[in-house]
Design a protein around this motif. Structure first.
Motif, PDB file in Angstrom:
ATOM      1  N   CYS A 205       0.557  -0.748   0.244  1.00  4.64           N
ATOM      2  CA  CYS A 205      -0.085  -0.403   0.075  1.00  4.64           C
ATOM      3  C   CYS A 205       0.966   0.825   0.222  1.00  4.64           C
ATOM      4  N   GLU A 206       2.048   1.029   0.668  1.00  6.05           N
ATOM      5  CA  GLU A 206       3.118   2.408   0.683  1.00  6.05           C
ATOM      6  C   GLU A 206       3.651   2.563  -0.339  1.00  6.05           C
ATOM      7  N   ARG A 207       3.818   1.598  -1.558  1.00  3.96           N
ATOM      8  CA  ARG A 207       3.862   1.541  -2.537  1.00  3.96           C
ATOM      9  C   ARG A 207       3.134   2.424  -4.145  1.00  3.96           C
TER      10      ARG A 207
ATOM     11  N   VAL B  90       1.234   6.254  -7.121  1.00  3.69           N
ATOM     12  CA  VAL B  90       0.478   7.544  -7.068  1.00  3.69           C
ATOM     13  C   VAL B  90       0.906   8.851  -7.064  1.00  3.69           C
ATOM     14  N   LYS B  91       1.446   8.773  -6.170  1.00  2.00           N
ATOM     15  CA  LYS B  91       2.199  10.758  -6.660  1.00  2.00           C
ATOM     16  C   LYS B  91       2.927  11.571  -7.514  1.00  2.00           C
TER      17      LYS B  91
ATOM     18  N   ILE C 218      -5.123  -8.438  -0.403  1.00  2.81           N
ATOM     19  CA  ILE C 218      -5.036  -6.992  -0.430  1.00  2.81           C
ATOM     20  C   ILE C 218      -4.068  -7.125  -1.440  1.00  2.81           C
ATOM     21  N   THR C 219      -2.888  -7.539  -1.643  1.00  2.83           N
ATOM     22  CA  THR C 219      -1.480  -7.712  -2.319  1.00  2.83           C
ATOM     23  C   THR C 219      -2.065  -7.567  -3.808  1.00  2.83           C
ATOM     24  N   ASP C 220      -2.785  -8.821  -3.816  1.00  2.00           N
ATOM     25  CA  ASP C 220      -3.925  -8.925  -5.481  1.00  2.00           C
ATOM     26  C   ASP C 220      -3.725  -7.631  -5.704  1.00  2.00           C
ATOM     27  N   LYS C 221      -4.858  -6.582  -4.853  1.00  2.00           N
ATOM     28  CA  LYS C 221      -5.208  -5.829  -5.691  1.00  2.00           C
ATOM     29  C   LYS C 221      -4.501  -4.712  -5.681  1.00  2.00           C
ATOM     30  N   CYS C 222      -3.600  -4.611  -5.020  1.00  2.00           N
ATOM     31  CA  CYS C 222      -2.451  -3.468  -4.812  1.00  2.00           C
ATOM     32  C   CYS C 222      -1.944  -3.771  -6.256  1.00  2.00           C
ATOM     33  N   GLU C 223      -1.580  -5.014  -6.305  1.00  2.00           N
ATOM     34  CA  GLU C 223      -0.763  -5.252  -7.760  1.00  2.00           C
ATOM     35  C   GLU C 223      -1.863  -5.233  -9.466  1.00  2.00           C
TER      36      GLU C 223
END
Length: 215
Positions: free
Chosen positions: A126-128, A133-134, A196-201
């Motif tokens: 999530c931090e990545r 996004v920034k 959660i990590t899948d969706k981050c991907e």
């Protein structure tokens, strides 16, 4: 006057993306703290409440992005990319909340080492996401575009790490857990946490598409 009202306007989508990404990190950090302090009922409830608050704040940003998208004639990115990005980001924070709720619904009594590792990997992912996004509003700069793609690759690696933790957790669970009800509960929580990590991907893949089309 009518002509003035019909002039194309560009909504501040990048700022809203950043706001949402910060809420994602807030939820992930609170969830990680909830897992770390799970045996303390007071702290568990506090951090669970923090997850809920972050999720509701993220929902408000998602609603604002959707509203602005409908009201804006000219957008800084392709409309489908804007819609896809904000909704996939919202899925991340929803899954964090779902994972926290599942622990209560399934009456999970204590955390396992694998849950702690998955929560930590989720926070890092999530931090990545926030970091990538920034960079979106500056991807016309080639060095920034490359940095965004590199951050997306880091998210992919973290997701792979979470996959390995999940596989190891499942293997251990089916070898060692004798209580079928406990096995089913833990299996459900493990799988939900890994999504959660899948969706981050998925967010990373969307960002990669945006970068490649706009840099």
């Amino acid at each position: 006057m009518l002509f003035g009202k019909l002039l194309p306007r560009e909504g501040n989508f990048f700022e809203m993306f950043n706001q949402h990404a910060e809420r994602i990190v807030e939820a992930a950090r609170a969830f990680s703290q909830m897992v770390a302090n799970y045996n303390d009922t007071h702290l568990r409830e506090k951090y669970n409440s923090d997850v809920d608050n972050a999720e509701r704040a993220a929902d408000r940003v998602t609603h604002e992005v959707t509203k602005t998208l409908h009201q804006t004639f000219i957008t800084p990115l392709d409309r489908e990319h804007i819609h896809g990005l904000i909704n996939t980001m919202d899925d991340v924070v929803d899954l964090i909340q779902d994972s926290a709720e599942a622990m209560a619904l399934y009456d999970i009594r204590q955390m396992t080492e694998e849950m702690t590792r998955l929560a930590d990997l989720s926070l890092k992912c999530c931090e990545r996401v926030r970091d990538a996004v920034k960079l979106l509003n500056q991807i016309a700069d080639q060095s920034v575009a490359e940095a965004a793609l590199k951050t997306c690759q880091e998210i992919d690696r973290l997701e792979s790490d979470a996959d390995r933790v999940l596989r190891a957790a499942m293997s251990k669970l089916f070898r060692e857990e004798q209580d079928v009800r406990e096995l089913i509960k833990l299996k459900g929580v493990y799988e939900l946490m890994e999504t959660i990590t899948d969706k981050c991907e998925d967010v990373a893949n969307t960002i990669e598409g945006i970068v490649l089309e706009n840099s």
